[in-house]
Scaffold this active site. Structure first.
Site, PDB file in Angstrom:
ATOM      1  N   SER A  35       0.746  -0.843  -0.128  1.00 53.71           N
ATOM      2  CA  SER A  35      -0.413   0.041  -0.069  1.00 53.71           C
ATOM      3  C   SER A  35       0.588   1.364  -0.105  1.00 53.71           C
ATOM      4  O   SER A  35       0.695   2.160  -0.494  1.00 53.71           O
ATOM      5  CB  SER A  35      -0.826   0.052   1.105  1.00 53.71           C
ATOM      6  N   ASP A  73       5.299  -7.086   2.441  1.00 48.25           N
ATOM      7  CA  ASP A  73       4.964  -7.076   1.529  1.00 48.25           C
ATOM      8  C   ASP A  73       5.908  -7.585   0.162  1.00 48.25           C
ATOM      9  O   ASP A  73       6.587  -6.750   0.015  1.00 48.25           O
ATOM     10  CB  ASP A  73       3.847  -5.965   1.224  1.00 48.25           C
ATOM     11  N   GLU A 172      -8.761  -9.870   3.606  1.00 47.34           N
ATOM     12  CA  GLU A 172      -9.065  -8.887   3.349  1.00 47.34           C
ATOM     13  C   GLU A 172     -10.835  -8.081   2.673  1.00 47.34           C
ATOM     14  O   GLU A 172     -10.794  -8.822   1.607  1.00 47.34           O
ATOM     15  CB  GLU A 172      -8.442  -7.815   2.248  1.00 47.34           C
TER      16      GLU A 172
HETATM   17  O1  KIV Z   1      -0.839  -3.418   1.006  1.00 46.03           O
HETATM   18  C1  KIV Z   1      -1.331  -3.504   2.701  1.00 46.03           C
HETATM   19  O2  KIV Z   1      -0.587  -1.968   2.962  1.00 46.03           O
HETATM   20  C2  KIV Z   1      -2.128  -4.786   2.908  1.00 46.03           C
HETATM   21  C3  KIV Z   1      -3.048  -4.369   3.775  1.00 46.03           C
HETATM   22  C4  KIV Z   1      -3.618  -3.117   3.870  1.00 46.03           C
HETATM   23  C5  KIV Z   1      -3.137  -5.381   4.566  1.00 46.03           C
HETATM   24  O3  KIV Z   1      -1.476  -5.848   2.469  1.00 46.03           O
END
Ligand code: KIV
Length: 255
Positions: A35, A73, A172
């Protein structure tokens, strides 16, 4: 914590100052989310985020949170191509970024990938339901699992990623009753975002809870503070004082 019924708290962070504030407040886990592409870089979605960007942000976050679990991520196309790429890129987030675990999106079709990363001792968080990297397949950021068939598939996804070795699952954008059913039917913790109160924990994007990013405001976001107005007021005062010759004063000058 799942067994004890203690809720797990997770927030995203992308830089050192917020990472320190979040860690010092006693969060259970920090997610360096892709994100970052939306709330930090200003893209419309997470697809443009690169491995080098994730490593850069992960390093900054780890520096601010050396005693907190940091999960990084895996960005779009860093694990979907083949197992070698997936292992290599997961390894980079650990070795170069300093994270302790990685997160990737996808259920049953990603089970082999999760198994392969876990096999080299890199802990994996899975992410099912509304998976933002699939924005074009979903036709937008839409709640998933409202129809029976789709709900069955998401439940199967959650079971498949648990079986593949994931140590937690982000749920989600799914209906609360489906999230409750999944949470009861897996032994690993579920971390919800837009998935109701019955998940084992909750995650939100730090910019959303602090009112730092009002480009989108999904229904599941609660604003716990409004720091945009504090920041704007401070910047406004600075501009006014410099224009008026009121800053710097003696106090901020050298003799
Ligand atoms: O990228 C992100 O911030 C996420 C969360 C919102 C779960 O994957």
């Amino acid at each position: 914590m799942k067994r004890a019924g203690e809720k797990i708290t997770v927030l995203t962070a992308y830089d050192y100052p917020f990472s320190r504030l979040i860690a010092d407040a006693g969060i259970d886990m920090i997610l360096v989310g892709d994100s970052v592409g939306s709330v930090f870089s200003g893209h419309d979605n997470t697809l443009p985020v690169t491995m080098d960007e994730m490593i850069y942000h992960t390093r900054a976050v780890v520096r601010g949170a050396d005693k907190t679990l940091v999960v990084s991520d895996m960005p779009f196309m860093s694990y979907q191509t083949d197992l070698r790429d997936a292992r290599y890129n997961a390894g980079r987030l650990i070795k170069e970024g300093g994270a302790q675990a990685v997160k990737l999106e996808g259920g049953e079709p990603m089970a082999e990938t999760i198994r392969s990363i876990v096999a080299i001792d890199i802990p994996v968080v899975a992410h099912v339901g509304l998976t933002p990297q699939s924005v074009h397949r979903m036709g937008g950021f839409r709640v998933q699992g409202r129809e029976d068939e789709q709900a069955r598939r998401i439940l199967a996804d959650a079971r498949a990623v648990e079986e593949a070795g994931a140590f937690a699952i982000v749920l989600e954008g799914i209906p609360s009753d489906l999230a409750r059913e999944i949470t009861a039917s897996v032994t690993i913790p579920t971390i919800g975002i837009g998935a109701g109160v019955d998940c084992d924990g909750q995650v939100l994007v730090i910019h959303d809870i602090l009112g730092l990013c009002d480009k989108y405001s999904p229904k599941f976001v609660k604003r716990f503070a409004d720091i945009s107005s504090t920041v704007s007021a401070g910047i406004g005062d600075y501009i006014r004082e410099v224009k008026a010759g009121e800053f710097p004063t003696e106090e901020h000058s050298f003799k």
